[in-house]
Design a protein around this motif. Structure first.
Motif, PDB file in Angstrom:
ATOM      1  N   ALA A 171      -3.926  -3.016  -9.460  1.00  0.00           N
ATOM      2  CA  ALA A 171      -2.887  -2.779  -8.452  1.00  0.00           C
ATOM      3  C   ALA A 171      -3.045  -1.413  -7.802  1.00  0.00           C
ATOM      4  O   ALA A 171      -2.846  -1.257  -6.589  1.00  0.00           O
ATOM      5  N   VAL A 172      -3.389  -0.404  -8.586  1.00  0.00           N
ATOM      6  CA  VAL A 172      -3.619   0.930  -8.026  1.00  0.00           C
ATOM      7  C   VAL A 172      -4.751   0.880  -7.000  1.00  0.00           C
ATOM      8  O   VAL A 172      -4.652   1.453  -5.904  1.00  0.00           O
ATOM      9  N   HIS A 173      -5.813   0.175  -7.341  1.00  0.00           N
ATOM     10  CA  HIS A 173      -6.937   0.047  -6.414  1.00  0.00           C
ATOM     11  C   HIS A 173      -6.510  -0.565  -5.089  1.00  0.00           C
ATOM     12  O   HIS A 173      -6.793  -0.017  -4.009  1.00  0.00           O
ATOM     13  N   TYR A 174      -5.842  -1.721  -5.148  1.00  0.00           N
ATOM     14  CA  TYR A 174      -5.466  -2.400  -3.899  1.00  0.00           C
ATOM     15  C   TYR A 174      -4.415  -1.620  -3.119  1.00  0.00           C
ATOM     16  O   TYR A 174      -4.434  -1.618  -1.877  1.00  0.00           O
ATOM     17  N   ALA A 175      -3.493  -0.959  -3.802  1.00  0.00           N
ATOM     18  CA  ALA A 175      -2.510  -0.153  -3.084  1.00  0.00           C
ATOM     19  C   ALA A 175      -3.179   1.033  -2.395  1.00  0.00           C
ATOM     20  O   ALA A 175      -2.776   1.451  -1.309  1.00  0.00           O
ATOM     21  N   ASP A 176      -4.232   1.558  -2.999  1.00  0.00           N
ATOM     22  CA  ASP A 176      -4.966   2.696  -2.439  1.00  0.00           C
ATOM     23  C   ASP A 176      -5.832   2.309  -1.243  1.00  0.00           C
ATOM     24  O   ASP A 176      -5.753   2.925  -0.174  1.00  0.00           O
ATOM     25  N   VAL A 177      -6.682   1.293  -1.434  1.00  0.00           N
ATOM     26  CA  VAL A 177      -7.669   0.965  -0.398  1.00  0.00           C
ATOM     27  C   VAL A 177      -7.153  -0.075   0.583  1.00  0.00           C
ATOM     28  O   VAL A 177      -7.703  -0.220   1.683  1.00  0.00           O
ATOM     29  N   GLY A 178      -6.112  -0.800   0.212  1.00  0.00           N
ATOM     30  CA  GLY A 178      -5.539  -1.802   1.101  1.00  0.00           C
ATOM     31  C   GLY A 178      -6.168  -3.161   0.948  1.00  0.00           C
ATOM     32  O   GLY A 178      -7.144  -3.356   0.224  1.00  0.00           O
ATOM     33  N   GLN A 179      -5.568  -4.107   1.653  1.00  0.00           N
ATOM     34  CA  GLN A 179      -6.011  -5.488   1.640  1.00  0.00           C
ATOM     35  C   GLN A 179      -5.792  -6.055   3.049  1.00  0.00           C
ATOM     36  O   GLN A 179      -4.764  -5.770   3.674  1.00  0.00           O
ATOM     37  N   PRO A 180      -6.753  -6.822   3.576  1.00  0.00           N
ATOM     38  CA  PRO A 180      -6.527  -7.439   4.890  1.00  0.00           C
ATOM     39  C   PRO A 180      -5.227  -8.247   4.910  1.00  0.00           C
ATOM     40  O   PRO A 180      -4.970  -9.062   4.028  1.00  0.00           O
ATOM     41  N   LEU A 181      -4.427  -8.000   5.924  1.00  0.00           N
ATOM     42  CA  LEU A 181      -3.099  -8.586   6.015  1.00  0.00           C
ATOM     43  C   LEU A 181      -3.183 -10.066   6.378  1.00  0.00           C
ATOM     44  O   LEU A 181      -3.895 -10.457   7.312  1.00  0.00           O
TER      45      LEU A 181
ATOM     46  N   ALA B  91      -2.094  -6.279  12.899  1.00  0.00           N
ATOM     47  CA  ALA B  91      -2.525  -7.644  13.211  1.00  0.00           C
ATOM     48  C   ALA B  91      -3.057  -8.319  11.959  1.00  0.00           C
ATOM     49  O   ALA B  91      -3.437  -7.659  10.988  1.00  0.00           O
ATOM     50  N   PRO B  92      -3.089  -9.662  11.963  1.00  0.00           N
ATOM     51  CA  PRO B  92      -3.720 -10.369  10.844  1.00  0.00           C
ATOM     52  C   PRO B  92      -5.145  -9.873  10.642  1.00  0.00           C
ATOM     53  O   PRO B  92      -5.912  -9.721  11.589  1.00  0.00           O
ATOM     54  N   GLY B  93      -5.477  -9.590   9.405  1.00  0.00           N
ATOM     55  CA  GLY B  93      -6.805  -9.071   9.097  1.00  0.00           C
ATOM     56  C   GLY B  93      -6.901  -7.562   9.057  1.00  0.00           C
ATOM     57  O   GLY B  93      -7.882  -7.022   8.528  1.00  0.00           O
ATOM     58  N   ASP B  94      -5.917  -6.856   9.621  1.00  0.00           N
ATOM     59  CA  ASP B  94      -5.908  -5.407   9.497  1.00  0.00           C
ATOM     60  C   ASP B  94      -5.739  -5.021   8.023  1.00  0.00           C
ATOM     61  O   ASP B  94      -4.943  -5.626   7.294  1.00  0.00           O
ATOM     62  N   VAL B  95      -6.472  -4.012   7.600  1.00  0.00           N
ATOM     63  CA  VAL B  95      -6.364  -3.550   6.220  1.00  0.00           C
ATOM     64  C   VAL B  95      -5.136  -2.653   6.101  1.00  0.00           C
ATOM     65  O   VAL B  95      -5.020  -1.647   6.799  1.00  0.00           O
ATOM     66  N   VAL B  96      -4.212  -3.049   5.228  1.00  0.00           N
ATOM     67  CA  VAL B  96      -2.961  -2.314   5.053  1.00  0.00           C
ATOM     68  C   VAL B  96      -2.886  -1.811   3.609  1.00  0.00           C
ATOM     69  O   VAL B  96      -2.927  -2.604   2.661  1.00  0.00           O
ATOM     70  N   ALA B  97      -2.798  -0.522   3.441  1.00  0.00           N
ATOM     71  CA  ALA B  97      -2.653   0.103   2.125  1.00  0.00           C
ATOM     72  C   ALA B  97      -1.191   0.498   1.911  1.00  0.00           C
ATOM     73  O   ALA B  97      -0.405   0.594   2.860  1.00  0.00           O
ATOM     74  N   ILE B  98      -0.823   0.720   0.665  1.00  0.00           N
ATOM     75  CA  ILE B  98       0.524   1.186   0.331  1.00  0.00           C
ATOM     76  C   ILE B  98       0.367   2.408  -0.569  1.00  0.00           C
ATOM     77  O   ILE B  98       0.585   2.352  -1.788  1.00  0.00           O
ATOM     78  N   PRO B  99      -0.043   3.540   0.006  1.00  0.00           N
ATOM     79  CA  PRO B  99      -0.343   4.720  -0.813  1.00  0.00           C
ATOM     80  C   PRO B  99       0.844   5.207  -1.630  1.00  0.00           C
ATOM     81  O   PRO B  99       0.654   5.729  -2.735  1.00  0.00           O
ATOM     82  N   ALA B 100       2.054   5.047  -1.118  1.00  0.00           N
ATOM     83  CA  ALA B 100       3.217   5.508  -1.877  1.00  0.00           C
ATOM     84  C   ALA B 100       3.391   4.695  -3.159  1.00  0.00           C
ATOM     85  O   ALA B 100       3.804   5.232  -4.196  1.00  0.00           O
ATOM     86  N   TYR B 101       3.082   3.403  -3.116  1.00  0.00           N
ATOM     87  CA  TYR B 101       3.175   2.590  -4.327  1.00  0.00           C
ATOM     88  C   TYR B 101       2.060   2.958  -5.302  1.00  0.00           C
ATOM     89  O   TYR B 101       2.286   3.005  -6.524  1.00  0.00           O
TER      90      TYR B 101
END
Length: 594
Positions: A140-150, A184-194
């Motif tokens: 979870a830390v990894h994906y929150a840091d680097v993001g995931q395509p929306l 947009a769909p496919g944009d990489v969105v990270a959640i650094p605060a999480y």
């Protein structure tokens, strides 16, 4: 098999000898399988995948939400883990009425129950897992840091909420809008605060043994920076779904008081399978009641692909859902409600099913228990509210999304089915220092003392979250579940009838056309009731749809692949082989294993 169910499979039924995972998002499935491959058990895997769900499907669940899980340790008994937090201690009917409210708003801090999901995941890890908490949260830390395509649906939710974010919830705008633009769909969105929140929690773990480290993380969540940030955010006046501004009532003491419960499930034996569900504080026994009623029928009456079968199933569900609305909740003891699952009671309910669709709300009669009659508001297709309700299928058939679900079985035979939800990005303003928001589960309570699901401090709201486990001959064989609010047990019923009675494979049953009734008081705002309402997938077929209409059902035809979000894993106790199947709708759910 009926013609409408006979289409080619969208996915293969997976069968192997090592371990299987299935979920509503392919990344979480991959994470769970990764844990199994690295030596973790099913509980390690589902916890790692559950935290990842907060990041990859933030419009469908979050750390500020809740969950219900059924756990089946290899060779052990099934237990229900309640990650459904209660109402805060200051959440009284009197307070809400003093604000001029006649119902709990569908979004905003007044709708927030105590967050239970994170503590429930940690409890599972401590009691049944084998991995250290840092290793589990690494994904979870990894994906929150680097993001995931929306995903497209997540982008659509943010687009819908964007004006509200900008005008009323600026902290959410800061997190979810990129330079003021909807991603947009496919944009990489990270959640650094999480990611930062997870790191701070892990920093509190200390250097003790595995169990003490997990407990230290939970203690920091309950009494440390998370609890204080929640209290501070809820105390601020904020816009709610009814267009008015209020402060919330949840505070740090509420989080500190939360205790995760492991409970004995309610069960019903149906055609050789023991079906296990959470108790009457959830809607889980609806599935058991429907099976008990349908146990009085055979043949075409139990085939969801025929007019006669669909009609019988719909009418049985309407009776079970009426009992849910009349009796379910923590006001009545489970022992007093067990009569709802007896063959004698079910037989009286089955006798009410006629050839025509009923337009009445018909709860049964339980000695010494008053049946509550909720306000029966006819559905209004134009009804809407920013951020309200569960993001599921409207009575019109319009898809708003879903919550999430995960199933895992490992090589040792441990099995778990979990349905996390709540705390989605549209439910409350983002708490900036945490990277997530609170949930809205209190909207499922009533501001009426007579209701068994009335709002009361310390009482769990009656949740729709409803995973399932099956046992055969005392051995756990199957874990399954689905997102979908009031539809969760309805869609699972169709799956069980198609597999247990109809002999279909899991993937065949998942792919087959789905339907559900809306002739129940909807659990989420605006609490609609459609007396003869039925929503069906177009693939159910013109003959079946026309037949249902002739019987008096008000049928809304939804898209051909729009209803049902089921996934499942299983283990054959005779061979030790494991299997899995997942929903193709929405192109996000996948099963994996070997």
């Amino acid at each position: 098999m009926t013609a409408t169910d006979a289409a080619p499979l969208t996915r293969p039924d997976l069968v192997g000898s090592f371990g299987m995972t299935a979920s509503t998002h392919w990344v979480s499935t991959a994470v769970a399988q990764s844990v199994l491959e690295r030596g973790g058990n099913a509980f390690d895997a589902v916890v790692a995948a559950g935290f990842v769900m907060h990041v990859v499907e933030p419009h469908l669940n979050g750390p500020g939400g809740d969950l219900v899980a059924l756990l089946a340790p290899a060779g052990g008994d099934v237990r229900v883990v309640s990650g459904q937090g209660p109402a805060p201690r200051r959440a009284t009917i009197e307070h809400y009425r003093s604000l001029g409210l006649d119902s709990v708003p569908g979004s905003g801090a007044l709708a927030a129950a105590v967050p239970g999901a994170v503590e429930a995941w940690l409890w599972m890890l401590r009691e049944h897992g084998t991995w250290d908490v840092a290793d589990v949260l690494e994904y979870a830390v990894h994906y929150a840091d680097v993001g995931q395509p929306l995903a497209p649906q997540a982008s659509a939710v943010i687009e819908t909420m964007a004006p509200h974010f900008v005008e009323h919830w600026p902290t959410s705008a800061d997190q979810w809008l990129t330079g003021g633009r909807v991603p947009a769909p496919g944009d990489v969105v990270a959640i650094p605060a999480y990611a930062a929140t997870l790191r701070r929690l892990l920093a509190a773990a200390g250097r003790g043994d595995r169990a003490s480290r997990i407990e230290a993380v939970g203690r920091e969540w309950r009494t440390g920076f998370v609890a204080h940030a929640v209290e501070s955010a809820a105390a601020q006046t904020q816009r709610h779904s009814n267009g008015h501004d209020y402060a919330g009532v949840i505070d740090a003491a509420d989080l500190a008081a939360l205790e995760i419960r492991a409970e004995v499930p309610q069960t019903f034996d149906f055609r050789g399978a023991t079906v296990c569900k959470a108790a009457f504080w959830s809607q889980g026994p609806v599935l058991l009641q429907a099976l008990a009623i349908l146990d009085n029928f055979d043949g075409p009456d139990l085939d969801p692909g025929t007019e006669r079968g669909a009609h019988t199933i719909i009418e049985a569900l309407k009776l079970a859902m009426a009992d849910r609305d009349a009796f379910y909740g923590e006001a009545y003891a489970a022992a007093d409600l067990r009569r709802l699952l007896t063959p004698e009671y079910a037989k009286t309910r089955a006798a009410l099913i006629a050839e025509e669709a009923s337009a009445e709300w018909r709860p049964g009669v339980l000695e010494h228990l008053a049946a509550y009659t909720p306000p029966l508001h006819t559905a209004d297709p134009a009804a809407s509210g920013i951020g309200t309700g569960e993001p599921t299928v409207r009575t019109t058939g319009e898809t708003r999304g879903d919550t999430v679900h995960l199933d895992v079985v490992d090589r040792w035979g441990n099995m778990v089915s979990a349905t996390p939800s709540g705390g989605w990005l549209q439910s409350n303003p983002t708490i900036p220092e945490l990277g997530f928001c609170l949930g809205t589960r209190l909207q499922m309570t009533w501001l009426d003392e007579r209701s068994p699901a009335a709002l009361m401090p310390g009482r769990r709201p009656r949740t729709t979250l409803s995973p399932t486990i099956l046992r055969h001959g005392g051995t756990t064989t199957t874990a399954l579940g689905s997102p979908g609010g009031d539809q969760q047990d309805q869609w699972q019923l169709l799956y069980l009838l198609r597999t247990i009675v109809g002999g279909r494979t899991p993937q065949e049953a998942i792919d087959a056309p789905m339907f559900h009734t809306t002739a129940a008081t909807q659990s989420f705002w605006p609490r609609e009731w459609t007396p003869r309402g039925v929503v069906v997938e177009q693939r159910l077929g013109p003959d079946v749809i026309a037949g249902l209409r002739r019987r008096g059902h008000e049928v809304t035809v939804s898209g051909p692949w729009s209803l049902g979000r089921l996934s499942t894993v299983a283990r054959d106790p005779r061979t030790g082989l494991v299997s899995a199947a997942a929903n193709p709708r929405g192109e996000q759910g996948y099963a994996a294993g070997r």
